[in-house]
Write an enzyme that holds these catalytic residues in place. Sequence first.
Site: not given
Length: 280
Positions: A12, A59, A193, A240
């Site tokens: 995402h 988040h 990331h 994640e």
Amino acid sequence: MARITAGVSTSHVPAIGAALDLGKTAEPYWAPLFNGYEFSKRWMAQNTPDVVFLVYNDHATALGLDVIPTFAIGCADEYAPADEGWGPRPVPVVKGHPELAAHIAQSVIQQDFDLTLINRMDVDHGLTVPLSLMFGQPQAWPCKVIPFAVNVVQYPPPSGMRCYQLGKAIRRAIDSFDQNLNVQIWGTGGMSHQLQGPRAGLINKEFDSRFLDRIVTEPDELAKVPHIDYVREAGSEGIELVMWLIMRGALDAQVKQVHRFYHVPASNTAVGHLILENAR
Ligand code: DHB
Ligand code: FE
């Protein structure tokens, strides 16, 4: 009985949602990414489930940093798209399945995994971007969704092994639900990331490629990878990826891979995507 027919994993990124909402999917930067989901949307149209059990992370949008549950299951009737600072995304309200969610909560907690129950929550890009990638831009989402929020934002996150074992408990819970339902489980977030600090922008294609291989063929071994290896190799937000192991734990030992896609980058993130089917 309810049964899990397939698992879907996908990254995402808020910018993917913005590209969709602003009609930019054909632009040169975005076209290669969205092309990777064309097969997925066709497959999904032919394999639309009744319910998606959607493992994702908030988040610090809806849950905030005041109270941080490690694992939280959405038991509400519906969930509105959250305002992440630019107004809520123009996507449909997400309809829940409170009855199945309550059954899963009962079963999984009695299997010794302590879950937080959520009866009211907005859902951020962690949940709405995967829905958009898999379903496109419909007037209403074509199935019910049970949001399952995992803390991978504030240290300490759960281990990969804990997530994998939890997936197995979720499988037992869904298998024992006394209604004929086609259920998919999605594991979202990742791949490599890092959004912050001196290593911001880090992407590790070798790590991601091996992760995509191993989650299909040797999840028992992959589940042993400790937290620190994700952070070192895949960046602080690469953690994640443990959410994919919840999905994998809920699938058969042997699965059929029907789609695999990898693209670098989307915003700051390496995007990975799998569709895995259980035996029929
Ligand atoms: C990005 C990636 C994320 O996982 C996220 O939650 C926010 C932003 C990014 O690459 O921009
Ligand atoms: Fe994220």
